[in-house]
Design an enzyme around this catalytic site. Sequence first.
Site, PDB file in Angstrom:
ATOM      1  N   ASP A  10       0.869  -1.176   0.000  1.00 36.41           N
ATOM      2  CA  ASP A  10       0.000   0.000   0.000  1.00 36.41           C
ATOM      3  C   ASP A  10       0.908   1.228   0.000  1.00 36.41           C
ATOM      4  OD1 ASP A  10      -2.354   1.631   0.338  1.00 36.41           O
ATOM      5  OD2 ASP A  10      -1.860   1.831   2.452  1.00 36.41           O
ATOM      6  N   SER A  11       0.301   2.410  -0.066  1.00 34.45           N
ATOM      7  CA  SER A  11       1.095   3.635  -0.010  1.00 34.45           C
ATOM      8  C   SER A  11       1.615   3.915   1.402  1.00 34.45           C
ATOM      9  CB  SER A  11       0.233   4.812  -0.461  1.00 34.45           C
ATOM     10  OG  SER A  11      -0.875   4.944   0.402  1.00 34.45           O
ATOM     11  N   CYS A  73      -4.537  -1.509  -1.743  1.00 31.73           N
ATOM     12  CA  CYS A  73      -4.644  -0.066  -1.968  1.00 31.73           C
ATOM     13  C   CYS A  73      -5.708   0.163  -3.032  1.00 31.73           C
ATOM     14  CB  CYS A  73      -3.291   0.460  -2.446  1.00 31.73           C
ATOM     15  SG  CYS A  73      -3.338   2.184  -2.964  1.00 31.73           S
ATOM     16  N   GLU A 152      -2.460   8.753   8.584  1.00 30.14           N
ATOM     17  CA  GLU A 152      -0.988   8.674   8.623  1.00 30.14           C
ATOM     18  C   GLU A 152      -0.427   9.463   9.808  1.00 30.14           C
ATOM     19  OE1 GLU A 152       1.335   6.967   6.613  1.00 30.14           O
ATOM     20  OE2 GLU A 152      -0.348   5.898   5.709  1.00 30.14           O
ATOM     21  N   CYS A 184     -10.862   2.966   0.312  1.00 33.37           N
ATOM     22  CA  CYS A 184      -9.430   3.205   0.527  1.00 33.37           C
ATOM     23  C   CYS A 184      -9.064   2.413   1.768  1.00 33.37           C
ATOM     24  CB  CYS A 184      -9.185   4.695   0.742  1.00 33.37           C
ATOM     25  SG  CYS A 184      -7.549   5.073   1.400  1.00 33.37           S
ATOM     26  N   HIS A 186      -6.967   2.836   3.975  1.00 32.20           N
ATOM     27  CA  HIS A 186      -6.688   3.606   5.192  1.00 32.20           C
ATOM     28  C   HIS A 186      -7.964   3.805   6.026  1.00 32.20           C
ATOM     29  CE1 HIS A 186      -2.844   4.710   3.368  1.00 32.20           C
ATOM     30  NE2 HIS A 186      -2.510   5.360   4.471  1.00 32.20           N
TER      31      HIS A 186
HETATM   32  N1  DGL Z   1      -4.638   3.252   1.041  1.00 29.29           N
HETATM   33  C1  DGL Z   1      -4.649   3.649  -0.318  1.00 29.29           C
HETATM   34  C2  DGL Z   1      -5.962   3.412  -0.976  1.00 29.29           C
HETATM   35  O1  DGL Z   1      -6.551   2.424  -0.635  1.00 29.29           O
HETATM   36  C3  DGL Z   1      -3.922   4.892  -0.714  1.00 29.29           C
HETATM   37  C4  DGL Z   1      -4.251   6.156  -0.052  1.00 29.29           C
HETATM   38  C5  DGL Z   1      -3.339   7.237  -0.544  1.00 29.29           C
HETATM   39  O2  DGL Z   1      -2.138   7.028  -0.508  1.00 29.29           O
HETATM   40  O3  DGL Z   1      -3.840   8.287  -0.988  1.00 29.29           O
HETATM   41  O4  DGL Z   1      -6.406   4.115  -1.840  1.00 29.29           O
END
Ligand code: DGL
Length: 268
Positions: A10-11, A73, A152, A184, A186
């Site tokens: 993931d990011s 992600c 984050e 997402c 996150h």
């Molecule tokens: N967690 C990621 C997603 O599911 C990326 C969020 C991001 O880096 O903007 O989209």
Amino acid sequence: MDNRPIGVFDSGLGGLTCVKKVMEIMPDEDIIYFGDTGRVPYGTKSPETIVKYVRQNINFLESFDIKFIIIACGTASSAALPKIQDEIRTGIIGVLEPTCAAAVRTTKNGKIGVIGTQGTINSGKYLQTINRMNPDLEVFSRACPMFVPLVENGYLRGTIPRMIIEEYLTPIKERGVDTLILGCTHYPLLREEIQKFMGDRVKLIDSGAEAAVEARERLEASGMLCDKKGGTDRYYVSDTVDGFAELGSVFLDKHIEGSVHKIDIEKY
Ligand code: DGL
């Protein structure tokens, strides 16, 4: 049977929502996780940039002898996976298909909300995928660009996330959705506040967890689950390890400090 590790990326921290589920339903599997913390957020970047990042992340994971990759992600799954799928040697899935399938199974009133990053929502991929599965469902989408920085930075509860959740989710709530896709990975870290705002009758679909369930099904179907006892987990990040290790330990409810390492992703 295949005892090689599963790669997940993931990011940043978001993909840990997938790792948590992998640990729950496949406790004996080894996991190698990459969080691209040096380049987060992905959600505001162009599809070309995301494709470049995703290729590098996969090259890095493939430098280990892994058996399967989960793109944990939403942004990378929407913007890059369809473009690169054919290039990848390893079995790979993203979050999109399993998450949409879960939402389509869950809704009773036919109204589904989708929240995600700008990149994910602009791609229209959740809408297209749900419509392909059932064209009669109504889908209401909204980008929530401030959720990733909140997560984050560890703002998971309290006044600040609550205000931002209200700002983003009011229009979706007013449409009367009974199912909300956390598109997402996150966002499940904000689950408690999101659920409070949406109310108990709205079912939240966790895209990271759905991808883990799909990965298990695929590995089982192809006879690739491991046959050893006791899974291990290793984490790699592209920026400082401290914040990731600290928040990751809280989220996974497990000390991961000693297992987080920094790498230079530009080399891959
Ligand atoms: N967690 C990621 C997603 O599911 C990326 C969020 C991001 O880096 O903007 O989209």
